[in-house]
Design a protein around this motif. Structure first.
Motif, short mmCIF file in Angstrom:
data_model
loop_
_atom_site.label_atom_id
_atom_site.label_comp_id
_atom_site.label_asym_id
_atom_site.label_seq_id
_atom_site.Cartn_x
_atom_site.Cartn_y
_atom_site.Cartn_z
N ILE A 1 35.89 39.21 29.89
CA ILE A 1 36.69 37.98 29.90
C ILE A 1 38.17 38.32 29.84
O ILE A 1 38.99 37.79 30.60
CB ILE A 1 36.27 37.07 28.73
CG1 ILE A 1 34.80 36.65 28.88
CG2 ILE A 1 37.17 35.83 28.66
CD1 ILE A 1 34.24 35.91 27.69
N LEU A 2 38.53 39.25 28.95
CA LEU A 2 39.94 39.64 28.86
C LEU A 2 40.37 40.45 30.07
O LEU A 2 41.53 40.36 30.50
CB LEU A 2 40.18 40.43 27.58
CG LEU A 2 40.15 39.62 26.28
CD1 LEU A 2 40.44 40.51 25.09
CD2 LEU A 2 41.14 38.47 26.33
N ASP A 3 39.47 41.24 30.63
CA ASP A 3 39.82 41.96 31.87
C ASP A 3 40.24 40.97 32.95
O ASP A 3 41.23 41.18 33.66
CB ASP A 3 38.62 42.78 32.35
CG ASP A 3 38.37 44.02 31.50
OD1 ASP A 3 39.33 44.46 30.82
OD2 ASP A 3 37.25 44.55 31.52
N GLN B 1 36.39 36.47 43.62
CA GLN B 1 35.51 37.61 43.92
C GLN B 1 35.41 38.55 42.73
O GLN B 1 34.33 39.11 42.46
CB GLN B 1 36.05 38.36 45.15
CG GLN B 1 35.91 37.58 46.46
CD GLN B 1 36.65 38.24 47.61
OE1 GLN B 1 37.38 39.22 47.44
NE2 GLN B 1 36.47 37.69 48.82
N MET B 2 36.50 38.73 41.99
CA MET B 2 36.47 39.54 40.78
C MET B 2 35.53 38.93 39.74
O MET B 2 34.79 39.64 39.04
CB MET B 2 37.87 39.68 40.20
CG MET B 2 38.83 40.48 41.04
SD MET B 2 40.51 40.51 40.33
CE MET B 2 40.20 41.37 38.80
N ILE B 3 35.55 37.60 39.63
CA ILE B 3 34.66 36.93 38.68
C ILE B 3 33.20 37.13 39.07
O ILE B 3 32.34 37.42 38.23
CB ILE B 3 35.00 35.43 38.61
CG1 ILE B 3 36.36 35.23 37.93
CG2 ILE B 3 33.92 34.64 37.88
CD1 ILE B 3 36.84 33.81 37.86
N GLU B 4 32.90 37.01 40.35
CA GLU B 4 31.53 37.20 40.81
C GLU B 4 31.06 38.64 40.57
O GLU B 4 29.91 38.88 40.18
CB GLU B 4 31.43 36.84 42.29
CG GLU B 4 31.61 35.34 42.54
CD GLU B 4 31.78 34.99 44.01
OE1 GLU B 4 31.99 35.94 44.81
OE2 GLU B 4 31.72 33.79 44.35
N ALA B 5 31.96 39.60 40.76
CA ALA B 5 31.61 40.99 40.51
C ALA B 5 31.36 41.22 39.02
O ALA B 5 30.42 41.95 38.63
CB ALA B 5 32.72 41.91 41.01
N ALA B 6 32.19 40.60 38.17
CA ALA B 6 32.00 40.74 36.72
C ALA B 6 30.68 40.12 36.28
O ALA B 6 29.96 40.67 35.43
CB ALA B 6 33.17 40.10 35.98
N ALA B 7 30.34 38.96 36.86
CA ALA B 7 29.10 38.28 36.50
C ALA B 7 27.87 39.10 36.90
O ALA B 7 26.83 39.07 36.23
CB ALA B 7 29.05 36.90 37.15
N VAL C 1 29.86 36.85 31.57
CA VAL C 1 30.50 36.06 32.62
C VAL C 1 29.41 35.45 33.49
O VAL C 1 28.52 36.17 33.95
CB VAL C 1 31.45 36.91 33.48
CG1 VAL C 1 32.09 36.06 34.58
CG2 VAL C 1 32.53 37.55 32.61
N VAL C 2 29.46 34.15 33.68
CA VAL C 2 28.43 33.43 34.43
C VAL C 2 29.10 32.64 35.55
O VAL C 2 30.07 31.91 35.31
CB VAL C 2 27.65 32.46 33.52
CG1 VAL C 2 26.62 31.67 34.32
CG2 VAL C 2 26.97 33.23 32.38
N VAL C 3 28.59 32.79 36.75
CA VAL C 3 29.02 31.95 37.87
C VAL C 3 27.98 30.84 38.01
O VAL C 3 26.81 31.10 38.29
CB VAL C 3 29.15 32.75 39.18
CG1 VAL C 3 29.49 31.82 40.33
CG2 VAL C 3 30.22 33.83 39.03
#
Length: 509
Positions: A256-258, A275-281, A287-289
């Motif tokens: 989340i902080l990243d 796209q970064m959020i989807e990769a983290a999830a 992290v949830v999409v």
């Protein structure tokens, strides 16, 4: 006694040393662990800033711990009997929720309002309060039995709260507090967290009260709406403005902080960030999409949006999903205080409400109707004594309609908006275990092309929204709401004190 400095990073240690120098000028030595009488009332103000995860709260907590060990008294706002030649410290936050976040981390924080206004005790209970605070012998009083006094003393020794101790003895706030007054005498040292939320008037009030004032804040958050993108600590420079950099120990592996810190890249656009959020999830379940908003989460942690129109539509969908119509409120529905609509002659009642935490922006949960028409029983989230009963003006807003519907419309009292969804501005200072961020609004903000204090507005909105999440971030991609799996409830709201009711005051006036 020599008190060793805690293990800090280089930037924290630099800030510690600068704060120690300022405190030393006022007679407090962090290194030697002692506090002498303040010799002057010269103003000393510092700002400590840093993004989420940079260690502001850790530094604040360690400073408070060391100052307590040096003999400073903590000013809680519950009761103050100033002891001669004793130094004091108050840890403040703009909202109850922000103060409660600090308290969960072991920092004895209270709200700015609670310090600006102090309680006036009935003379009989003033004697009891003095005894609890260690300033008088045990009283002989008909107000409380020996067993009640013993119970009050045990609770006070555990909590340091006079109202909490008297409530544990079976009393209500209205039994022993006759009113509230604006603080006239200066205090000593003040630490203010979430200072990005302060406006100029609050800052000036705090400087009048605290000769030594240290502000802790995040420059990447959103400035108060009336400050034109400027925060109060922006005026500080040189040794008076200390900046902490990322990252510290327990925060280093937070996805989340990243994501929040990635928003500092000036080349980053919205599509790349998503796209970064989807990769983290894909790599981390923190992290949830999500394809739609979770209506069960909305009951206790609002969906964070940018636009008011989005907020109103999501609230309407939430209420319809739970079967609520415009003529009723369901126990468990979340609300946000929108201000106090009281005439000047009821100033005392306004102070009562504000001191109990019912200030603009406060989060509350509707518990049920009061005994009189127009009254509501409410749970003030984060308040030490959370349950109150107050005359209410609840506004249920509809899409494309200027005038809200009022299921409760007392002729005066506290005004509320629904709290199942809130704007990111209003969410500042609060944190929830899980947070839903409504991505379609951020996409719209990115297309609007607005800039605030040199940074694209969508990035500031995204940063604030993301950093409200403690454990899990839900990134909602579609304009849709999932049906609730459980009905609204209030059993999760733990109430340990006797509720304060303002109904008696309403009858008197």
């Amino acid at each position: 006694m020599n008190t060793p400095a805690p293990q800090l990073s280089p930037d924290q240690a630099e800030a510690w040393d600068r704060i120690a120098d300022v405190l030393s000028d006022s007679g407090v030595s962090l290194a030697d662990g002692y506090a002498s009488a303040r010799e002057d009332e010269d103003s000393r103000v510092l700002a400590v800033t840093g993004k989420a995860g940079s260690g502001k709260t850790l530094l604040l907590a360690e400073l408070v711990k060391t100052l307590r060990e040096a003999g400073l008294d903590i000013v809680s706002g519950d009761y103050e009997r100033k002891k001669k030649d004793r130094r004091s410290l108050a840890v403040l936050a703009p909202t109850n929720k922000a103060a409660s976040v600090l308290r969960t981390r072991g920092v004895p924080a209270t709200t700015i309002h609670r310090i600006l206004y102090t309680p006036v005790y009935d003379p009989e209970y003033e004697r009891i309060a003095e005894w609890l605070a260690g300033d008088a012998d045990r009283p002989e009083t008909e107000a409380l039995s020996d067993d009640m006094l013993d119970r009050a003393k045990r609770v006070f020794d555990e909590t340091g709260s006079v109202p909490g101790a008297l409530a544990a003895a079976g009393l209500r706030g209205s039994d022993f507090i006759t009113g509230w007054k604006r603080r006239e005498n200066a205090l000593d040292i003040g630490f203010v967290d979430e200072s990005s939320m302060l406006d100029d008037k609050q800052f000036e009030d705090l400087k009048e009260i605290f000769p030594t004032l240290v502000l802790f804040g995040d420059p990447a958050q959103l400035a108060p709406v009336n400050q034109s993108g400027r925060m109060v600590f922006d005026r500080f420079s040189g040794d008076d403005h200390l900046h902490l950099d990322r990252v510290h120990r327990q925060e280093a592996d937070s996805p989340i902080l990243d994501l929040a810190h990635a928003l500092g890249d000036p080349q980053l656009d919205f599509q790349t960030f998503e796209q970064m959020i989807e990769a983290a999830a894909a790599k981390d379940d923190r992290v949830v999409v999500a394809s739609r908003v979770d209506s069960d989460l909305m009951a206790r942690s609002p969906v964070l949006v940018w636009r008011n129109a989005t907020r109103i539509r999501l609230i309407r969908a939430f209420r319809q999903a739970h079967g609520a119509d415009d003529t009723m409120m369901l126990p468990g529905e979340p609300l946000i205080c929108d201000g106090l609509e009281l005439p000047l002659k009821h100033r005392k009642r306004r102070i009562d409400l504000e001191a109990r935490g019912l200030i603009k922006g406060a989060q509350v949960v509707y518990l049920g109707p009061g005994r009189k028409p127009g009254f509501s029983k409410l749970h003030v989230v984060g308040a030490p004594e959370p349950e109150i009963s107050v005359s209410s003006i609840v506004k249920i807003e509809h899409p494309d309609e200027e005038e809200p519907f009022l299921p409760f419309a007392a002729h005066m009292g506290a005004a509320f908006l629904h709290g199942a969804a809130v704007t990111t501005h209003k969410a500042q200072g609060s944190q929830w275990d899980q947070v839903q961020v409504f991505a379609p609004d951020l996409y719209a903000a990115s297309h609007a092309g607005r800039v605030e204090a040199g940074q694209q507005l969508w990035k500031r909105l995204a940063y604030v929204a993301i950093t409200r999440a403690v454990s899990r971030l839900h990134w909602v991609k579609r304009y849709a709401l999932a049906m609730p799996k459980t009905p609204l409830d209030t059993s999760d709201l733990k109430v340990e004190t006797v509720p304060l009711t303002l109904e008696a005051q309403e009858e008197e006036t």
